[in-house]
Structure formats: structure tokens, C-alpha cells
Design a protein around this motif. Structure first.
Motif, PDB file in Angstrom:
ATOM      1  N   LEU A  59       0.825  -1.214   0.000  1.00 12.32           N
ATOM      2  CA  LEU A  59       0.000   0.000   0.000  1.00 12.32           C
ATOM      3  C   LEU A  59       0.855   1.258   0.000  1.00 12.32           C
ATOM      4  O   LEU A  59       0.562   2.233  -0.694  1.00 12.32           O
ATOM      5  CB  LEU A  59      -0.923  -0.008   1.215  1.00 12.32           C
ATOM      6  N   GLY A  60       1.928   1.220   0.763  1.00  6.75           N
ATOM      7  CA  GLY A  60       2.822   2.370   0.796  1.00  6.75           C
ATOM      8  C   GLY A  60       3.473   2.652  -0.540  1.00  6.75           C
ATOM      9  O   GLY A  60       3.792   3.801  -0.856  1.00  6.75           O
ATOM     10  N   PHE A  61       3.650   1.620  -1.351  1.00  4.40           N
ATOM     11  CA  PHE A  61       4.284   1.792  -2.655  1.00  4.40           C
ATOM     12  C   PHE A  61       3.295   2.150  -3.758  1.00  4.40           C
ATOM     13  O   PHE A  61       3.556   3.025  -4.581  1.00  4.40           O
ATOM     14  CB  PHE A  61       5.022   0.515  -3.058  1.00  4.40           C
ATOM     15  N   VAL A  62       2.160   1.452  -3.817  1.00  2.17           N
ATOM     16  CA  VAL A  62       1.275   1.588  -4.980  1.00  2.17           C
ATOM     17  C   VAL A  62       0.128   2.560  -4.768  1.00  2.17           C
ATOM     18  O   VAL A  62      -0.588   2.890  -5.725  1.00  2.17           O
ATOM     19  CB  VAL A  62       0.723   0.214  -5.422  1.00  2.17           C
ATOM     20  N   ASN A  63      -0.077   3.002  -3.510  1.00  4.35           N
ATOM     21  CA  ASN A  63      -0.983   4.113  -3.224  1.00  4.35           C
ATOM     22  C   ASN A  63      -2.462   3.830  -3.437  1.00  4.35           C
ATOM     23  O   ASN A  63      -3.252   4.757  -3.595  1.00  4.35           O
ATOM     24  CB  ASN A  63      -0.611   5.344  -4.081  1.00  4.35           C
ATOM     25  N   GLN A  65      -5.722   0.883  -2.357  1.00  4.39           N
ATOM     26  CA  GLN A  65      -6.086  -0.303  -1.593  1.00  4.39           C
ATOM     27  C   GLN A  65      -6.183  -1.559  -2.465  1.00  4.39           C
ATOM     28  O   GLN A  65      -5.592  -2.596  -2.140  1.00  4.39           O
ATOM     29  CB  GLN A  65      -7.425  -0.082  -0.878  1.00  4.39           C
ATOM     30  N   GLN A  66      -6.948  -1.450  -3.549  1.00  4.37           N
ATOM     31  CA  GLN A  66      -7.156  -2.631  -4.383  1.00  4.37           C
ATOM     32  C   GLN A  66      -5.868  -3.059  -5.068  1.00  4.37           C
ATOM     33  O   GLN A  66      -5.570  -4.250  -5.171  1.00  4.37           O
ATOM     34  CB  GLN A  66      -8.234  -2.352  -5.446  1.00  4.37           C
ATOM     35  N   ASP A  67      -5.085  -2.086  -5.522  1.00  7.91           N
ATOM     36  CA  ASP A  67      -3.813  -2.410  -6.160  1.00  7.91           C
ATOM     37  C   ASP A  67      -2.863  -3.074  -5.156  1.00  7.91           C
ATOM     38  O   ASP A  67      -2.137  -4.015  -5.503  1.00  7.91           O
ATOM     39  CB  ASP A  67      -3.158  -1.150  -6.730  1.00  7.91           C
ATOM     40  N   ALA A  68      -2.870  -2.584  -3.910  1.00  4.05           N
ATOM     41  CA  ALA A  68      -2.021  -3.174  -2.873  1.00  4.05           C
ATOM     42  C   ALA A  68      -2.430  -4.614  -2.602  1.00  4.05           C
ATOM     43  O   ALA A  68      -1.582  -5.497  -2.429  1.00  4.05           O
ATOM     44  CB  ALA A  68      -2.100  -2.347  -1.590  1.00  4.05           C
ATOM     45  N   LEU A  69      -3.736  -4.862  -2.570  1.00  6.93           N
ATOM     46  CA  LEU A  69      -4.232  -6.218  -2.361  1.00  6.93           C
ATOM     47  C   LEU A  69      -3.823  -7.119  -3.525  1.00  6.93           C
ATOM     48  O   LEU A  69      -3.359  -8.249  -3.323  1.00  6.93           O
ATOM     49  CB  LEU A  69      -5.760  -6.195  -2.224  1.00  6.93           C
ATOM     50  N   ASP A  70      -3.974  -6.607  -4.743  1.00  6.15           N
ATOM     51  CA  ASP A  70      -3.619  -7.391  -5.931  1.00  6.15           C
ATOM     52  C   ASP A  70      -2.129  -7.706  -5.971  1.00  6.15           C
ATOM     53  O   ASP A  70      -1.724  -8.846  -6.234  1.00  6.15           O
ATOM     54  CB  ASP A  70      -4.015  -6.629  -7.210  1.00  6.15           C
ATOM     55  N   VAL A  71      -1.307  -6.689  -5.701  1.00  2.03           N
ATOM     56  CA  VAL A  71       0.144  -6.878  -5.760  1.00  2.03           C
ATOM     57  C   VAL A  71       0.610  -7.861  -4.694  1.00  2.03           C
ATOM     58  O   VAL A  71       1.426  -8.754  -4.960  1.00  2.03           O
ATOM     59  CB  VAL A  71       0.885  -5.533  -5.604  1.00  2.03           C
ATOM     60  N   SER A  72       0.085  -7.708  -3.480  1.00  2.99           N
ATOM     61  CA  SER A  72       0.509  -8.609  -2.396  1.00  2.99           C
ATOM     62  C   SER A  72       0.064 -10.046  -2.671  1.00  2.99           C
ATOM     63  O   SER A  72       0.816 -10.997  -2.431  1.00  2.99           O
ATOM     64  CB  SER A  72      -0.010  -8.125  -1.043  1.00  2.99           C
ATOM     65  N   GLU A 151      11.264   3.688   0.027  1.00  4.40           N
ATOM     66  CA  GLU A 151      11.208   2.339   0.573  1.00  4.40           C
ATOM     67  C   GLU A 151      11.595   2.320   2.050  1.00  4.40           C
ATOM     68  O   GLU A 151      10.897   1.737   2.887  1.00  4.40           O
ATOM     69  CB  GLU A 151      12.135   1.433  -0.234  1.00  4.40           C
ATOM     70  N   VAL A 152      12.712   2.962   2.395  1.00  7.03           N
ATOM     71  CA  VAL A 152      13.167   2.914   3.789  1.00  7.03           C
ATOM     72  C   VAL A 152      12.252   3.722   4.710  1.00  7.03           C
ATOM     73  O   VAL A 152      12.080   3.365   5.878  1.00  7.03           O
ATOM     74  CB  VAL A 152      14.639   3.373   3.927  1.00  7.03           C
TER      75      VAL A 152
END
Length: 199
Positions: A59-63, A65-72, A151-152
């Protein structure tokens, strides 16, 4: 009467000569070995353990919710397909993280522009920064950071990892992690300072 003969303790000598077998696997090793043999239920245990951390980092990278769920989720699928390459003597998450990190980078490359981060879904900001405008300013600053610095920041302040844990997760030297964070904070301070009228 014959003199009693004392025989040497060969068993004791043998035990000293042969060292005990040491299990060099990581504590998760047994589960992951089962996964390598195709046990999907065992992999479900691994997914359940790490899915929350994976989601919030993504979520922190792709900004989104749905994209974060898909990527993870895609990262867990990819990890399962590559699990035979994994060394069970090592912890799983750093290896998994690098797979997911690459998926996040690929996702960002496909985006023509970054979307607004769903700020209310980031617990550390929700609890410590009630001012919505300041949070938006902070996140815009995070979005503008080079990927390595971004990232850090995410791992340190939003996932609350130590410098050593970040170094292990990213595979970077500890000094590089500390340097990236130093310059990231310096840049963010400038952005927030301008917003507050300090500069």
C-alpha cells in the motif's frame, strides 16, 4: 583370583568424536519444506502470518487499496511458484519481500501518474497526525522521494522496522539504509517546513 580389567568407555569416546547433528533450518523451515513438497495448507499458514505486513508495505508503494491487495496476492502466488528455489535455512519474509518489491516497481512503471494514497488506511499517520492537510503534504513528499528513499521511510516509520531489519529485508548494507533514511528525512523536513511556514 583374577585381576579385574577395566575396559575403556568406547561409547563415550565415540560420542565425543562425532558432533551432534545441528538443525540449521530457520524455525519456519519445517513448514516451508512441506510447502516445497506441494503442501498448500502449509503455505496457507505462511500467507496468514505475513499477509497483513505484505498488504501495508505494498500500500505504501502503490498508493491504492485494491492495487495493494492485488500486488501482495500476486507476490504470494509468485513466491509459491518459486518456493523450490528458497533456502529453508533462511527466513522467508526477506526473500518474499524482494519478490513483492519487484512487483511494486513493475506496477509503478505501468502507472502514468501516482494516485493519492488512502491516508486513513495507514495506522501510524491516523493515530499521530490528525491534521488532514498536513498528512496529505507528508504523503505527497513521500511520493516525490526516489524509490530507494521512499522504501526505507515506509519500512522504518509505517512498518516500524529497525535499521538492521530493513537491511536484512532489502539486502542492502546497514550504512546504505541509514544514509537513504537521512536524506529522505531531510527532504521531507523541507517539504513539511514550507507547509508550516518555517521556510
Amino acid at each position: 583370583m583374577a585381576e579385574e580389567v577395566v575396559l575403556p568407555k568406547r561409547q563415550a569416546v565415540f560420542e565425543e568424536a562425532v558432533p551432534a547433528v545441528v538443525d540449521t533450518r530457520h524455525p519456519e523451515g519445517r513448514i516451508l519444506e512441506a510447502v516445497q513438497r506441494g503442501n498448500k495448507e502449509a503455505y496457507g499458514m505462511i500467507v496468514k502470518k505475513y499477509m497483513r505486513s505484505a498488504y501495508y508495505i505494498a500500500l505504501g508503494f502503490v498508493n491504492n487499496q485494491q492495487d495493494a491487495l492485488d500486488v501482495s496476492q500476486d507476490a504470494f502466488i509468485k513466491a509459491f511458484r518459486k518456493i523450490r528455489m528458497f533456502d529453508t535455512r533462511k527466513p522467508f519474509f526477506p526473500w518474499f519481500y524482494r519478490l513483492m518489491r519487484n512487483l511494486c516497481i513493475d506496477h509503478l512503471k505501468k502507472q502514468q501518474r501516482l494516485k493519492e494514497i488512502p491516508l486513513d488506511d495507514v495506522p501510524i499517520l491516523s493515530s499521530e497526525k490528525e491534521d488532514k492537510e498536513l498528512k496529505k503534504t507528508l504523503w505527497k513528499g513521500v511520493e516525490e522521494l526516489p524509490f530507494e528513499q521512499r522504501e526505507v521511510v515506509i519500512l522504518r516509520y509505517f512498518r516500524q522496522l529497525s535499521y538492521a531489519e530493513i537491511a536484512e529485508l532489502t539486502g542492502k548494507p546497514l550504512g546504505t539504509v541509514m544514509s537513504s533514511l537521512f536524506y529522505a528525512k531531510k527532504r521531507l523536513k523541507g517539504i513539511v517546513g514550507k507547509y508550516l511556514g518555517y521556510e
